[in-house]
Design a protein around this motif. Structure first.
Motif, PDB file in Angstrom:
ATOM      1  N   UNK A  15       0.836  -1.196   0.000  1.00 50.61           N
ATOM      2  CA  UNK A  15       0.000   0.000   0.000  1.00 50.61           C
ATOM      3  C   UNK A  15       0.868   1.241   0.000  1.00 50.61           C
ATOM      4  N   UNK A  16       0.445   2.232  -0.772  1.00 46.83           N
ATOM      5  CA  UNK A  16       1.138   3.512  -0.861  1.00 46.83           C
ATOM      6  C   UNK A  16       0.159   4.620  -0.504  1.00 46.83           C
ATOM      7  N   UNK A  89      -6.872  12.991  -5.880  1.00 46.53           N
ATOM      8  CA  UNK A  89      -6.142  13.215  -4.631  1.00 46.53           C
ATOM      9  C   UNK A  89      -6.773  14.419  -3.914  1.00 46.53           C
ATOM     10  N   UNK A  90      -7.420  14.191  -2.766  1.00 45.89           N
ATOM     11  CA  UNK A  90      -8.112  15.277  -2.071  1.00 45.89           C
ATOM     12  C   UNK A  90      -7.151  16.259  -1.407  1.00 45.89           C
ATOM     13  N   UNK A  91      -7.673  17.447  -1.133  1.00 43.14           N
ATOM     14  CA  UNK A  91      -6.914  18.457  -0.400  1.00 43.14           C
ATOM     15  C   UNK A  91      -7.848  19.123   0.592  1.00 43.14           C
ATOM     16  N   UNK A  92      -7.600  18.971   1.874  1.00 38.21           N
ATOM     17  CA  UNK A  92      -6.508  18.184   2.444  1.00 38.21           C
ATOM     18  C   UNK A  92      -6.834  16.697   2.376  1.00 38.21           C
ATOM     19  N   UNK A  95      -4.963   9.567  -0.429  1.00 39.84           N
ATOM     20  CA  UNK A  95      -5.664   8.398  -0.939  1.00 39.84           C
ATOM     21  C   UNK A  95      -4.701   7.217  -0.877  1.00 39.84           C
ATOM     22  N   UNK A  96      -5.238   6.044  -0.612  1.00 37.92           N
ATOM     23  CA  UNK A  96      -4.415   4.844  -0.566  1.00 37.92           C
ATOM     24  C   UNK A  96      -4.407   4.144  -1.910  1.00 37.92           C
ATOM     25  N   UNK A  97      -3.235   3.742  -2.350  1.00 41.24           N
ATOM     26  CA  UNK A  97      -3.079   2.985  -3.585  1.00 41.24           C
ATOM     27  C   UNK A  97      -2.607   1.591  -3.191  1.00 41.24           C
ATOM     28  N   UNK A 119      -4.052  -2.947  -9.221  1.00 39.61           N
ATOM     29  CA  UNK A 119      -3.709  -1.637  -8.672  1.00 39.61           C
ATOM     30  C   UNK A 119      -5.023  -0.899  -8.474  1.00 39.61           C
ATOM     31  N   UNK A 120      -5.345  -0.596  -7.209  1.00 43.34           N
ATOM     32  CA  UNK A 120      -6.683  -0.093  -6.902  1.00 43.34           C
ATOM     33  C   UNK A 120      -6.654   1.008  -5.850  1.00 43.34           C
ATOM     34  N   UNK A 121      -7.680   1.836  -5.913  1.00 45.00           N
ATOM     35  CA  UNK A 121      -7.959   2.850  -4.897  1.00 45.00           C
ATOM     36  C   UNK A 121      -9.349   2.532  -4.361  1.00 45.00           C
ATOM     37  N   UNK A 122      -9.448   2.313  -3.062  1.00 41.73           N
ATOM     38  CA  UNK A 122     -10.724   1.994  -2.412  1.00 41.73           C
ATOM     39  C   UNK A 122     -11.451   0.859  -3.143  1.00 41.73           C
TER      40      UNK A 122
END
Length: 137
Positions: A15-16, A89-92, A95-97, A119-122
């Motif tokens: 995870x990144x 990518x939210x601010x603030x 996100x997890x990759x 390779x996934x986000x949520x």
């Protein structure tokens, strides 16, 4: 790396964390200063849900998971992906990759393994046909 690899075996999960600071660092390193990677207004004006990560940064993080598993970046003899969904990518925030590698094929004659990547986000895939061919030790 073990030598007894079977198609379907999970090799690794990594995870990144992707945040706006990573986007700034990647823009500086790559020279890609497209405003969709840092300016919310511009990103929304072109139809995105917000600022997005550089596709090549996403691809690079997935490659890092492979090279960490392989133990040698030089062991990766082929790598490719298709970009399917942007990573917003939210601010603030961040996100997890999530990157998972599985054995897709083993070529005993060549001494390589094809690593198929998810390779996934949520839970939603952001790269398709993500595959690396790795030379086994």
């Amino acid at each position: 790396m073990g030598t007894a690899l079977t198609v379907g075996d999970e090799l690794f999960t990594r995870s990144f964390t992707v945040d706006r600071a990573l986007l700034v660092r990647y823009a500086g390193a790559s020279g890609d200063f497209n405003p969709i990677h840092y300016n919310e207004r511009v990103a929304r004006e072109v139809g995105l849900d917000g600022v997005i990560a550089h596709g090549m940064a996403t691809m690079g993080l997935a490659a890092a998971a492979v090279t960490d598993w392989a133990g040698d970046p030089g062991a990766v003899v082929d790598y490719g992906v298709r970009f399917t969904r942007p990573v917003v990518v939210p601010d603030p925030g961040e996100v997890g990759l999530d990157v998972t590698g599985r054995v897709g094929a083993v070529d005993d004659d060549a001494g390589t393994v094809r690593v198929d990547l998810t390779v996934a986000v949520a839970g939603t895939s952001v790269l398709a046909k993500a595959q690396a061919v790795v030379r086994l030790r």
